[in-house]
Design a protein around this motif. Structure first.
Motif, PDB file in Angstrom:
ATOM      1  N   PRO A 175       0.793  -1.234   0.000  1.00 50.37           N
ATOM      2  CA  PRO A 175       0.000   0.000   0.000  1.00 50.37           C
ATOM      3  C   PRO A 175       0.828   1.288   0.000  1.00 50.37           C
ATOM      4  O   PRO A 175       0.488   2.230  -0.727  1.00 50.37           O
ATOM      5  N   VAL A 176       1.877   1.366   0.778  1.00 51.05           N
ATOM      6  CA  VAL A 176       2.656   2.607   0.857  1.00 51.05           C
ATOM      7  C   VAL A 176       3.495   2.790  -0.403  1.00 51.05           C
ATOM      8  O   VAL A 176       3.499   3.858  -1.020  1.00 51.05           O
ATOM      9  N   ALA A 177       4.182   1.748  -0.829  1.00 50.35           N
ATOM     10  CA  ALA A 177       4.981   1.830  -2.056  1.00 50.35           C
ATOM     11  C   ALA A 177       4.071   2.032  -3.262  1.00 50.35           C
ATOM     12  O   ALA A 177       4.409   2.798  -4.177  1.00 50.35           O
ATOM     13  N   GLY A 178       2.924   1.381  -3.285  1.00 48.18           N
ATOM     14  CA  GLY A 178       1.983   1.538  -4.385  1.00 48.18           C
ATOM     15  C   GLY A 178       1.487   2.965  -4.501  1.00 48.18           C
ATOM     16  O   GLY A 178       1.368   3.508  -5.603  1.00 48.18           O
ATOM     17  N   GLU A 179       1.218   3.588  -3.371  1.00 49.06           N
ATOM     18  CA  GLU A 179       0.776   4.988  -3.383  1.00 49.06           C
ATOM     19  C   GLU A 179       1.911   5.902  -3.843  1.00 49.06           C
ATOM     20  O   GLU A 179       1.677   6.842  -4.602  1.00 49.06           O
ATOM     21  N   ALA A 180       3.134   5.632  -3.421  1.00 51.47           N
ATOM     22  CA  ALA A 180       4.282   6.443  -3.865  1.00 51.47           C
ATOM     23  C   ALA A 180       4.490   6.301  -5.373  1.00 51.47           C
ATOM     24  O   ALA A 180       4.764   7.288  -6.065  1.00 51.47           O
ATOM     25  N   LEU A 181       4.362   5.082  -5.879  1.00 52.27           N
ATOM     26  CA  LEU A 181       4.501   4.853  -7.315  1.00 52.27           C
ATOM     27  C   LEU A 181       3.389   5.580  -8.076  1.00 52.27           C
ATOM     28  O   LEU A 181       3.646   6.256  -9.083  1.00 52.27           O
ATOM     29  N   LEU A 182       2.164   5.481  -7.600  1.00 49.27           N
ATOM     30  CA  LEU A 182       1.046   6.167  -8.234  1.00 49.27           C
ATOM     31  C   LEU A 182       1.254   7.683  -8.222  1.00 49.27           C
ATOM     32  O   LEU A 182       1.027   8.358  -9.231  1.00 49.27           O
ATOM     33  N   GLN A 183       1.715   8.204  -7.110  1.00 45.61           N
ATOM     34  CA  GLN A 183       1.962   9.644  -6.999  1.00 45.61           C
ATOM     35  C   GLN A 183       3.054  10.083  -7.975  1.00 45.61           C
ATOM     36  O   GLN A 183       2.942  11.123  -8.613  1.00 45.61           O
ATOM     37  N   MET A 184       4.109   9.285  -8.101  1.00 47.30           N
ATOM     38  CA  MET A 184       5.178   9.596  -9.058  1.00 47.30           C
ATOM     39  C   MET A 184       4.613   9.643 -10.474  1.00 47.30           C
ATOM     40  O   MET A 184       4.921  10.542 -11.250  1.00 47.30           O
ATOM     41  N   LEU A 185       3.776   8.677 -10.812  1.00 53.04           N
ATOM     42  CA  LEU A 185       3.182   8.640 -12.149  1.00 53.04           C
ATOM     43  C   LEU A 185       2.270   9.851 -12.375  1.00 53.04           C
ATOM     44  O   LEU A 185       2.330  10.478 -13.436  1.00 53.04           O
ATOM     45  N   LYS A 186       1.467  10.186 -11.382  1.00 51.16           N
ATOM     46  CA  LYS A 186       0.565  11.338 -11.511  1.00 51.16           C
ATOM     47  C   LYS A 186       1.349  12.632 -11.728  1.00 51.16           C
ATOM     48  O   LYS A 186       0.979  13.457 -12.566  1.00 51.16           O
ATOM     49  N   GLU A 187       2.405  12.816 -10.948  1.00 51.03           N
ATOM     50  CA  GLU A 187       3.161  14.070 -10.989  1.00 51.03           C
ATOM     51  C   GLU A 187       4.102  14.165 -12.180  1.00 51.03           C
ATOM     52  O   GLU A 187       4.252  15.239 -12.758  1.00 51.03           O
ATOM     53  N   ASN A 188       4.755  13.070 -12.533  1.00 45.36           N
ATOM     54  CA  ASN A 188       5.830  13.127 -13.525  1.00 45.36           C
ATOM     55  C   ASN A 188       5.511  12.454 -14.849  1.00 45.36           C
ATOM     56  O   ASN A 188       6.137  12.764 -15.859  1.00 45.36           O
ATOM     57  N   TYR A 189       4.582  11.517 -14.843  1.00 42.59           N
ATOM     58  CA  TYR A 189       4.293  10.736 -16.050  1.00 42.59           C
ATOM     59  C   TYR A 189       2.789  10.558 -16.236  1.00 42.59           C
ATOM     60  O   TYR A 189       2.289   9.435 -16.346  1.00 42.59           O
ATOM     61  N   PRO A 190       2.036  11.650 -16.265  1.00 49.60           N
ATOM     62  CA  PRO A 190       0.578  11.507 -16.361  1.00 49.60           C
ATOM     63  C   PRO A 190       0.121  10.797 -17.641  1.00 49.60           C
ATOM     64  O   PRO A 190      -0.871  10.064 -17.608  1.00 49.60           O
ATOM     65  N   ALA A 191       0.835  11.000 -18.738  1.00 47.19           N
ATOM     66  CA  ALA A 191       0.446  10.326 -19.986  1.00 47.19           C
ATOM     67  C   ALA A 191       0.610   8.815 -19.850  1.00 47.19           C
ATOM     68  O   ALA A 191      -0.235   8.046 -20.323  1.00 47.19           O
ATOM     69  N   THR A 192       1.672   8.395 -19.191  1.00 46.32           N
ATOM     70  CA  THR A 192       1.892   6.962 -18.959  1.00 46.32           C
ATOM     71  C   THR A 192       0.775   6.403 -18.081  1.00 46.32           C
ATOM     72  O   THR A 192       0.238   5.331 -18.367  1.00 46.32           O
ATOM     73  N   LEU A 193       0.419   7.143 -17.050  1.00 46.83           N
ATOM     74  CA  LEU A 193      -0.656   6.693 -16.167  1.00 46.83           C
ATOM     75  C   LEU A 193      -1.971   6.618 -16.935  1.00 46.83           C
ATOM     76  O   LEU A 193      -2.721   5.645 -16.782  1.00 46.83           O
ATOM     77  N   ASP A 194      -2.243   7.601 -17.787  1.00 41.04           N
ATOM     78  CA  ASP A 194      -3.468   7.576 -18.592  1.00 41.04           C
ATOM     79  C   ASP A 194      -3.503   6.352 -19.512  1.00 41.04           C
ATOM     80  O   ASP A 194      -4.551   5.736 -19.684  1.00 41.04           O
ATOM     81  N   GLU A 195      -2.353   6.007 -20.087  1.00 40.84           N
ATOM     82  CA  GLU A 195      -2.281   4.830 -20.962  1.00 40.84           C
ATOM     83  C   GLU A 195      -2.576   3.546 -20.196  1.00 40.84           C
ATOM     84  O   GLU A 195      -3.126   2.597 -20.750  1.00 40.84           O
ATOM     85  N   LEU A 196      -2.183   3.529 -18.928  1.00 31.90           N
ATOM     86  CA  LEU A 196      -2.366   2.333 -18.113  1.00 31.90           C
ATOM     87  C   LEU A 196      -3.757   2.261 -17.485  1.00 31.90           C
ATOM     88  O   LEU A 196      -4.136   1.220 -16.961  1.00 31.90           O
ATOM     89  N   ASP A 197      -4.478   3.377 -17.518  1.00 30.32           N
ATOM     90  CA  ASP A 197      -5.788   3.433 -16.876  1.00 30.32           C
ATOM     91  C   ASP A 197      -6.648   2.259 -17.335  1.00 30.32           C
ATOM     92  O   ASP A 197      -6.866   2.056 -18.522  1.00 30.32           O
ATOM     93  N   GLY A 198      -7.090   1.478 -16.385  1.00 30.09           N
ATOM     94  CA  GLY A 198      -7.929   0.329 -16.686  1.00 30.09           C
ATOM     95  C   GLY A 198      -7.150  -0.942 -16.976  1.00 30.09           C
ATOM     96  O   GLY A 198      -7.709  -2.013 -16.996  1.00 30.09           O
ATOM     97  N   GLU A 199      -5.843  -0.809 -17.214  1.00 34.99           N
ATOM     98  CA  GLU A 199      -5.020  -1.994 -17.455  1.00 34.99           C
ATOM     99  C   GLU A 199      -4.382  -2.408 -16.138  1.00 34.99           C
ATOM    100  O   GLU A 199      -3.825  -1.587 -15.432  1.00 34.99           O
ATOM    101  N   SER A 200      -4.442  -3.647 -15.842  1.00 34.23           N
ATOM    102  CA  SER A 200      -3.740  -4.136 -14.665  1.00 34.23           C
ATOM    103  C   SER A 200      -3.619  -5.635 -14.742  1.00 34.23           C
ATOM    104  O   SER A 200      -4.369  -6.298 -15.448  1.00 34.23           O
ATOM    105  N   GLU A 201      -2.668  -6.124 -13.985  1.00 32.36           N
ATOM    106  CA  GLU A 201      -2.566  -7.564 -13.837  1.00 32.36           C
ATOM    107  C   GLU A 201      -3.535  -7.941 -12.709  1.00 32.36           C
ATOM    108  O   GLU A 201      -3.990  -7.082 -11.961  1.00 32.36           O
ATOM    109  N   PRO A 202      -3.831  -9.209 -12.563  1.00 32.19           N
ATOM    110  CA  PRO A 202      -4.715  -9.631 -11.469  1.00 32.19           C
ATOM    111  C   PRO A 202      -4.157  -9.201 -10.112  1.00 32.19           C
ATOM    112  O   PRO A 202      -2.976  -8.903  -9.987  1.00 32.19           O
TER     113      PRO A 202
END
Length: 148
Positions: free
Chosen positions: A118-145
Motif C-alpha cells: 500500500p505505501v509503495a503503491g501509493e508512492a509509485l502512483l503519486q510519481m506517475l501522476k506528478e511526472n508521467y501523467p500520460a503513462t498513467l493515462d495509458e495504463l488506466d484500466g489496465e492491470s494484472e490480477p
C-alpha cells in the motif's frame, strides 16, 4: 512489512529476499570492498539498490513469464519496508533507483503495480501522476490480477 530503519537496510534485505546473500557475495571487487559499510548507517542506497537489488534480482524477476510470486512478493515486501521509512534520502533513492526503473516497459510497470504494497503503491502512483501523467493515462484500466 514494517518500516525498515536506515541502519538495518542490508540486514532487512538479507532477511527478506531469499537470494540476497548470494547476490552480495557475487558483487566483484573493487565494488565489494567499497560496500563493506552497507550494514551500517553509511549505506549508499543509490549504489546498493541498483547493484544489489534491482539489476540482479527484481528487474529480471519482473520480466519472467509467468511471474513468480515466491520471488516477487519478498522483493516487494522489502520495497514496502523502505517505503514506510519517512527519511527523505530513502524516499529519493526509492524514487530514482526503484520506481523510475519500473518505467522500462509496460509489462514491468503493470507487474510492479500489482505487487506493490500500500505505501509503495501509493508512492509509485503519486510519481506517475506528478511526472508521467500520460503513462498513467495509458495504463488506466489496465492491470494484472490482484496480488496473490
Amino acid at each position: 512489512m514494517e518500516k525498515i530503519e536506515f541502519a538495518d537496510i542490508v540486514r532487512a534485505y538479507l532477511r527478506t529476499v531469499p537470494q540476497a546473500a548470494e547476490v552480495l557475495r557475487g558483487i566483484p571487487e573493487p565494488q565489494r570492498s567499497s560496500f563493506e559499510a552497507w550494514p551500517d548507517e553509511e549505506t549508499d542506497l543509490f549504489d546498493f539498490l541498483p547493484m544489489a537489488f534491482m539489476r540482479p534480482v527484481l528487474l529480471p524477476s519482473l520480466t519472467e513469464d509467468p511471474p513468480r510470486p515466491d520471488v516477487l512478493t519478498p522483493c516487494f515486501d522489502f520495497i514496502e519496508g523502505l517505503a514506510r521509512n519517512p527519511n527523505a534520502y530513502v524516499q529519493n533513492a526509492l524514487h530514482f533507483e526503484v520506481y523510475e526503473q519500473f518505467l522500462r516497459s509496460r509489462e514491468i510497470l503493470l507487474r510492479a503495480r500489482r505487487f506493490c504494497g500500500p505505501v509503495a503503491g501509493e508512492a509509485l502512483l503519486q510519481m506517475l501522476k506528478e511526472n508521467y501523467p500520460a503513462t498513467l493515462d495509458e495504463l488506466d484500466g489496465e492491470s494484472e490480477p490482484d496480488r496473490p
